[in-house]
Design a protein around this motif. Sequence first.
Motif, PDB file in Angstrom:
ATOM      1  N   HIS A 102      -5.736  -7.834  -2.715  1.00  0.00           N
ATOM      2  CA  HIS A 102      -4.832  -7.470  -1.623  1.00  0.00           C
ATOM      3  C   HIS A 102      -5.357  -7.975  -0.280  1.00  0.00           C
ATOM      4  N   TRP A 103      -6.624  -7.677   0.014  1.00  0.00           N
ATOM      5  CA  TRP A 103      -7.177  -8.051   1.324  1.00  0.00           C
ATOM      6  C   TRP A 103      -7.106  -9.552   1.542  1.00  0.00           C
ATOM      7  N   GLU A 107      -4.933 -11.051   4.592  1.00  0.00           N
ATOM      8  CA  GLU A 107      -5.604 -11.748   5.692  1.00  0.00           C
ATOM      9  C   GLU A 107      -5.062 -13.168   5.857  1.00  0.00           C
ATOM     10  N   GLN A 385     -10.486   1.410  -0.512  1.00  0.00           N
ATOM     11  CA  GLN A 385      -9.422   0.735  -1.248  1.00  0.00           C
ATOM     12  C   GLN A 385      -8.333   1.774  -1.535  1.00  0.00           C
ATOM     13  N   THR A 410     -12.807  -0.478  10.390  1.00  0.00           N
ATOM     14  CA  THR A 410     -13.008  -1.620   9.493  1.00  0.00           C
ATOM     15  C   THR A 410     -14.358  -1.576   8.792  1.00  0.00           C
ATOM     16  N   SER A 412     -16.692  -3.529   9.140  1.00  0.00           N
ATOM     17  CA  SER A 412     -16.772  -4.907   8.640  1.00  0.00           C
ATOM     18  C   SER A 412     -17.538  -5.798   9.596  1.00  0.00           C
ATOM     19  N   SER A 417     -10.831  -8.809   9.316  1.00  0.00           N
ATOM     20  CA  SER A 417     -10.707  -7.558   8.544  1.00  0.00           C
ATOM     21  C   SER A 417      -9.706  -6.561   9.110  1.00  0.00           C
ATOM     22  N   ARG A 420      -7.147  -4.252   7.242  1.00  0.00           N
ATOM     23  CA  ARG A 420      -7.524  -3.002   6.571  1.00  0.00           C
ATOM     24  C   ARG A 420      -6.902  -1.789   7.264  1.00  0.00           C
ATOM     25  N   TYR A 423      -3.440  -1.766   5.936  1.00  0.00           N
ATOM     26  CA  TYR A 423      -3.502  -1.286   4.553  1.00  0.00           C
ATOM     27  C   TYR A 423      -3.541   0.240   4.537  1.00  0.00           C
TER      28      TYR A 423
END
Length: 466
Positions: A102-103, A107, A385, A410, A412, A417, A420, A423
Amino acid sequence: MSSFLSKNFLLESKAAEKLYHEYAASCPIIDYHCHLPPDEIATDKNFDNLTNIWLDGDHYKWRAMRTLGIDEKYITGDAPDKEKFMKWAETVPYTVRNPLYHWTHMELQSYFDVDELLDADTGEQIYDECTALLQKPSFSTQSLIEKNNVKTICTTDDPVDSLEHHKKIKEDPFGTKVIPAFRPDKAYSFDDVQGYNTYLDKLEEVSDISINNLEDLLSALEARIDYFHTQGCRLADHGVEKIYYAEATTEELSNAFDQVRGGDNLSKSQAYSLSYYIMLELGKMYESRNWVQQYHLGALRNTNDRMMRQLGPDTGFDSIGDFSQSQTLAKFLNELDSTDQLAKTILYNLNPSDNEVMASMIGNFNDGSTKGKMQFGSAWWFLDQKDGMEKQINALSNLGLLSCFVGMLTDSRSFLSYPRHDYFRRILCNLIGEDVDKGLLPNDIEWLGKIVSDICYNNAEEYFNF
C-alpha cells in the motif's frame, strides 16, 4: 489502478467517504515524531535519484528484500543505485498484504502521479521518470513537506546536538515549523562503558559542565534541556525496552555512577536503578517546562550479532519484544504524579498484546488538568499498518476517549512518508463509518466529522501548543 487506490481507497461506506473527504483529508499535518534529518531540510536538498530518497535507510524495504532472497549488495551494499531500485521493483509484487504494498503505491501516486503498479517490467520507466522529477525545485525537501500541508515537524535530536540546522531553518523559514525533540537515551545506556564515557565527554563539552558525579550529569542534561527549549523544543522522547527498576539508596546511585564514570561495568540492578533515577529526574525537568514526554516501549533491538558487526544498528534486525511493561511503568508514572510532576505523556507499545495495558494505564493518571493529558500513542513501527492501527484505535476507544487522541505521526526518515497520515485518516474514518452503518453510532456526520478533524489535527494543535 482504477479499482486500487481510488479516491475511496479503504473507505467502505458512504459515511466513511463523507467523513474522510469532508473532514479528514484537508486537515493540516502535525508530525510530532519523526526522524527526518534536519540538515536535509535546512539545505532544501534535492535527491539524486529515486533510490536515494526512497530506499536508502528504509529497513522496512530492506527486510522484505532479504526475505525474498535479494543479495545484500543490492540492499545496503555497493551496487549502483538503479540496480538497487530494480531489485526493489522486483520485490514489490511479492509484498502483497504487507503494508509496504500500500505505502509504495500510495507514495508513487501521491508524489509522482504514477498510477502503474511497480514491478520488474515498469521499474525502469518509473525510476527514470521519478528521478527526473526529483531534480526539479518542486521536489526539494521543503517543497515535498509543504506539498503535504505539514504545519509542524518535530525531529529527533540527541542532547549533544548543536541544533545548527534548526537555527538555519529559523533564520530562513519556509511554510513549516521544524522543531527539535530531546532524545536522551545515551545518557542512561550503560552496556558499553567506554562508549558511555565518550558520550559524557561530548556532553561535558556542549554543556560546559564537568561531569564528575551524578548531580553533574543531571545539571548537564538540564542545561541542554534549557538550550533545546530556547530553540523551540517542547517534547522529549525515550526509546527503551521497558521502564526497568531496582531499589537503591541515594548513596548507592551515586556510587554506581562513579563506578561507570570510572570505566567499570555495572551490575544489572545498578544499571536498572540508575537509569530509572535519571529518567525520573528528566521527567521532572520536562514537567517544569510544560513539555510533553514520550516513551517508546517494547523493541528488541540488534538481535543479529553478525549483521550488527557488518552494518551497525537500525538496519532491519530489530523485532517486537515481549517485556512485561505494566508494573514498573505504573510505578514510574506514579512516582512523578505523587509530587505533581508528571508531564503530559504519550505511551507507545510495540507488542500488540500491550494495547489494552497502555489504553488502561493512561486512565490512571489523567487528572482533569489537561484534555487528554495521558495519551496512548499511535500504532508504532511493526504496528503502523492497517490491522495495527485498527487495534490501537479500538483499544483506545474501548478503554479511554478516542475523541481526545492526538492522532498519527510518521516516525520515518523518509520525505516520502506523509501518505501514512492519509492511510491513518482513511482507516479512522472507515472504522467510524462502519459503526454508523451498523447502528452503533448515530448518523450525525457533522458531529462525527468534528471528532475526526480533532483527531487528525485539532487535538494535536491544542495539546502541543507549539
